[in-house]
Design an enzyme around this catalytic site. Structure first.
Site, PDB file in Angstrom:
ATOM      1  N   LYS A   1      -0.536 -21.212   2.464  1.00  0.00           N
ATOM      2  CA  LYS A   1       0.032 -21.002   1.124  1.00  0.00           C
ATOM      3  C   LYS A   1       0.348 -22.353   0.531  1.00  0.00           C
ATOM      4  O   LYS A   1       0.614 -23.313   1.251  1.00  0.00           O
ATOM      5  CB  LYS A   1       1.322 -20.183   1.216  1.00  0.00           C
ATOM      6  CG  LYS A   1       1.658 -19.481  -0.068  1.00  0.00           C
ATOM      7  CD  LYS A   1       0.856 -18.181  -0.171  1.00  0.00           C
ATOM      8  CE  LYS A   1       1.057 -17.474  -1.460  1.00  0.00           C
ATOM      9  NZ  LYS A   1       0.551 -16.094  -1.389  1.00  0.00           N
TER      10      LYS A   1
ATOM     11  N   ASP B   1      -1.756 -17.023  -7.116  1.00  0.00           N
ATOM     12  CA  ASP B   1      -0.561 -16.260  -6.745  1.00  0.00           C
ATOM     13  C   ASP B   1       0.292 -16.222  -8.016  1.00  0.00           C
ATOM     14  O   ASP B   1      -0.236 -16.435  -9.120  1.00  0.00           O
ATOM     15  CB  ASP B   1       0.172 -16.932  -5.566  1.00  0.00           C
ATOM     16  CG  ASP B   1       1.187 -16.012  -4.896  1.00  0.00           C
ATOM     17  OD1 ASP B   1       0.789 -15.128  -4.132  1.00  0.00           O
ATOM     18  OD2 ASP B   1       2.402 -16.152  -5.155  1.00  0.00           O
TER      19      ASP B   1
HETATM   20  N1  GLU Z   1      -1.824 -14.844  -3.329  1.00  0.00           N
HETATM   21  C1  GLU Z   1      -2.519 -13.694  -2.854  1.00  0.00           C
HETATM   22  C2  GLU Z   1      -1.850 -13.172  -1.618  1.00  0.00           C
HETATM   23  O1  GLU Z   1      -0.635 -13.256  -1.513  1.00  0.00           O
HETATM   24  C3  GLU Z   1      -4.017 -13.921  -2.729  1.00  0.00           C
HETATM   25  C4  GLU Z   1      -4.430 -15.023  -1.825  1.00  0.00           C
HETATM   26  C5  GLU Z   1      -5.942 -15.303  -1.810  1.00  0.00           C
HETATM   27  O2  GLU Z   1      -6.665 -14.660  -2.536  1.00  0.00           O
HETATM   28  O3  GLU Z   1      -6.330 -16.203  -1.057  1.00  0.00           O
HETATM   29  O4  GLU Z   1      -2.425 -12.606  -0.733  1.00  0.00           O
END
Ligand code: GLU
Length: 450
Positions: free
Chosen positions: A126, A166
């Site tokens: 993240k 996100d």
């Molecule tokens: N932010 C999204 C999640 O919490 C998507 C992450 C992504 O597509 O890599 O899963």
């Protein structure tokens, strides 16, 4: 509690005392995987828990950018590359003033197990920044994204780490970030970022994926009880991409979102947010100002209640918190239990405090589903985007939707099976944690200790 878990939890708390959100998720996951740890005494020798808790790599960097008035600003950027045992690091970027290391680590830790649940070859990561895109001009957002990527590019790549969106990072931001990556690298390495627009290598249905997937998961939960989604009413918080996807898919399947909460209060539309006009208005409202949902009530002549949440409303069948972390605390959880609602489906990452989650799970009349499983379709379609980029092909909407369906059904079934295997009954929360954890642990054991 298992002595190994107890020791590691105590060590983690001592070491990360100033990271409350991170400690919250570690405690929630570790306590729920106890039966698995009991069954694998070899994990302690291999320091599995210690290695799972410590990110493989944490990058923190300065982001300097200029606003439209020519003033310089400095923000902090992060990428927590948590665990790549199952594949390249994968997970979104969050731009929000609340972003700090604790939030990045909590999101990264959760991402590892979410990504494992998808059964696709992706690890967990993240990143993000305390930059607030709200109220910034398009040129400011572009300059910020370019400055952010000017540092991040050296740490990512299609086989290393593939960031996506996100909170605060949508198609526009991903476009600017990917554009800068391509410029710096001098090649079109499309799999280095996902959530791209279809015109620039993105997957069809990526913007809808998280919300649609949450509804596909909900359909499985209802099926278990012999219930149909048709005719059901849903209350959600949050009207970002995810909330919008839920409204759209619920409407497609004959259900309706009747309550919607935003940062300024909530709206109640008994007719449901089902028509194209209403769904498009939600998109426009968010693009203009993501802090207020009142304009919807003004436009469609329905009730707006300022400064509070609707948790506890009785005239709704399903609650789906889809806003942000710790939206529902113990006080709200008690109101939810009193309302008589039968389904509490988490959608946002960690929307429930640990005591509230425990309390809701104890209520016999409520089925609780965890966000790690429910919102996994977003990252799943991101991984499908990586596959399409690697093949240099675009898949059709039908193809992507079919895969989304089967991934979400598999996640639901794997969670049910894992809980049953460890004698926990119908426990979707522990089941998801165990199923994800087991996969990561197995891969780490197979790769040796490092
Ligand atoms: N932010 C999204 C999640 O919490 C998507 C992450 C992504 O597509 O890599 O899963």
């Amino acid at each position: 509690m298992n002595a190994y878990i107890e020791r590691v939890l105590a060590e983690t708390k001592a070491k990360n005392a100033n990271e409350p959100e991170f400690l919250q998720t570690v405690e929630e996951v570790l306590t729920s995987v106890e039966p698995l740890i009991n069954a694998h005494p070899e994990y302690e020798k291999a320091a599995i828990l210690e290695r799972m808790i410590e990110p493989e790599r944490t990058i923190e960097f300065r982001v300097t950018w200029m606003d439209d008035a020519g003033e310089w600003h400095v923000n902090r950027g992060y990428r927590v590359q948590y665990n790549a045992a199952l594949g390249p690091f994968k997970g979104g970027l969050r731009f929000h003033p609340s972003v700090n290391l604790s939030i990045m680590k909590f999101l990264g830790f959760e991402q590892v197990y979410k990504d494992a649940l998808t059964c696709l070859p992706i690890g967990g990561a993240k990143g993000g920044s305390d930059f607030d895109p709200n109220g910034k001009s398009d040129a400011e957002v572009m300059r910020f994204c370019q400055a952010f990527m000017t540092e991040l590019y050296r740490h990512i790549g299609q086989d290393i780490d593939c960031p996506a969106g996100d909170v605060g990072v949508g198609g526009r931001e991903v476009g600017y970030l990917y554009g800068q990556y391509r410029r710096l690298m001098g090649n079109a390495e499309m799999g280095a970022m996902s959530g791209k627009a279809v015109s620039t290598g993105g997957s069809i249905l990526r913007p809808e994926a998280t919300g649609f997937g949450a509804v596909y998961y909900l359909v499985e939960v209802l099926k278990h009880d012999g219930e149909d989604i048709k005719g059901k009413t849903i209350g959600i918080s949050g009207y970002g991409n995810v909330g919008w996807g839920i409204m759209k898919k619920a409407a497609d399947l004959g259900a309706k979102v009747t309550y919607l909460a935003g940062p300024d209060g909530y709206i109640h539309d008994p007719e449901g947010i089902t028509t194209e006009e209403k769904l498009n208005f939600i998109l426009e409202m968010r693009a203009k100002d993501s802090m207020h949902c009142k304009p919807y009530a003004d436009k469609f002549g329905c009730e707006f209640v300022p400064g509070t949440k609707f948790w506890g409303a009785k005239d709704v069948d399903i609650y789906m918190p889809a806003a942000t972390q710790n939206d529902v605390n113990l006080e709200w959880a008690k109101k939810i239990a009193e309302s008589g609602v039968k389904y509490y489906i988490e959608v946002a990452n960690m929307p429930t405090t640990n005591d509230a989650l425990e309390f809701l799970k104890e209520q016999k009349h409520i089925t609780v589903a965890p966000s790690k499983a429910v919102n996994a379709c977003g990252v799943s379609v991101s991984a499908l985007e990586m596959s399409q980029n690697a093949e240099r092909l675009y898949w059709s909407a039908e193809e992507v939707d079919e895969k989304m369906h089967s991934i979400m059904t598999n996640i639901y079934n794997a969670s049910v099976a894992a809980a049953e295997r460890y004698g926990l009954g119908y426990d979707l929360v522990a089941g998801a944690n165990i199923a994800g954890f087991e996969k990561v642990a197995e891969a780490m054991m197979a790769q040796g200790i490092f």
